[in-house]
Design an enzyme around this catalytic site. Sequence first.
Site, mmCIF file in Angstrom:
data_model
loop_
_atom_site.group_PDB
_atom_site.id
_atom_site.type_symbol
_atom_site.label_atom_id
_atom_site.label_comp_id
_atom_site.label_asym_id
_atom_site.label_seq_id
_atom_site.Cartn_x
_atom_site.Cartn_y
_atom_site.Cartn_z
ATOM 1 N N ASN A 156 -4.866 -0.456 -1.489
ATOM 2 C CA ASN A 156 -3.515 0.098 -1.602
ATOM 3 C C ASN A 156 -2.947 0.012 -3.018
ATOM 4 O OD1 ASN A 156 -3.131 -2.646 -1.603
ATOM 5 N ND2 ASN A 156 -1.386 -2.643 -0.232
ATOM 6 N N CYS A 157 -3.745 -0.420 -3.976
ATOM 7 C CA CYS A 157 -3.332 -0.504 -5.383
ATOM 8 C C CYS A 157 -3.388 0.895 -6.008
ATOM 9 C CB CYS A 157 -4.263 -1.457 -6.132
ATOM 10 S SG CYS A 157 -4.071 -1.437 -7.922
ATOM 11 N N ASN A 158 -2.298 1.316 -6.641
ATOM 12 C CA ASN A 158 -2.254 2.652 -7.234
ATOM 13 C C ASN A 158 -3.304 2.856 -8.318
ATOM 14 O OD1 ASN A 158 -0.178 3.592 -5.608
ATOM 15 N ND2 ASN A 158 1.415 2.873 -7.007
#
Length: 117
Positions: free
Chosen positions: A9-11
Amino acid sequence: MYQVYGIPNCNTVKKALDWLSQHNIPFTFHNFKKEGIEATTLKNWCQQAGGWQNLLNKQGTTWRKLDANTQQSITTETKAIQLMQEMVSIIKRPVIVKGTTVVAIGFNEALYNTVFK
């Protein structure tokens, strides 16, 4: 085949995975949150990155949420590795590896264009 280490979920990880997919670069994904990371792997990465300071993400939310005493106590590679194992989201990401060689840390399109072409 490249191994991409990160958090889904890290951009920044999403940008890197999208870039790799768009450029047909084969990779597998290692989710730090679910799979963890070995101390020996982190030690190897620290050496290749020019020191633990280049692998520990002091710009992110995880670091900023730490109390000042904890932040100030991270003064050695051993302490940094211990913290990175306990709080995997504090590792700069993604870390992209081929075999045991780190080829990229983070997302930088210019670097990727050089490394993966």
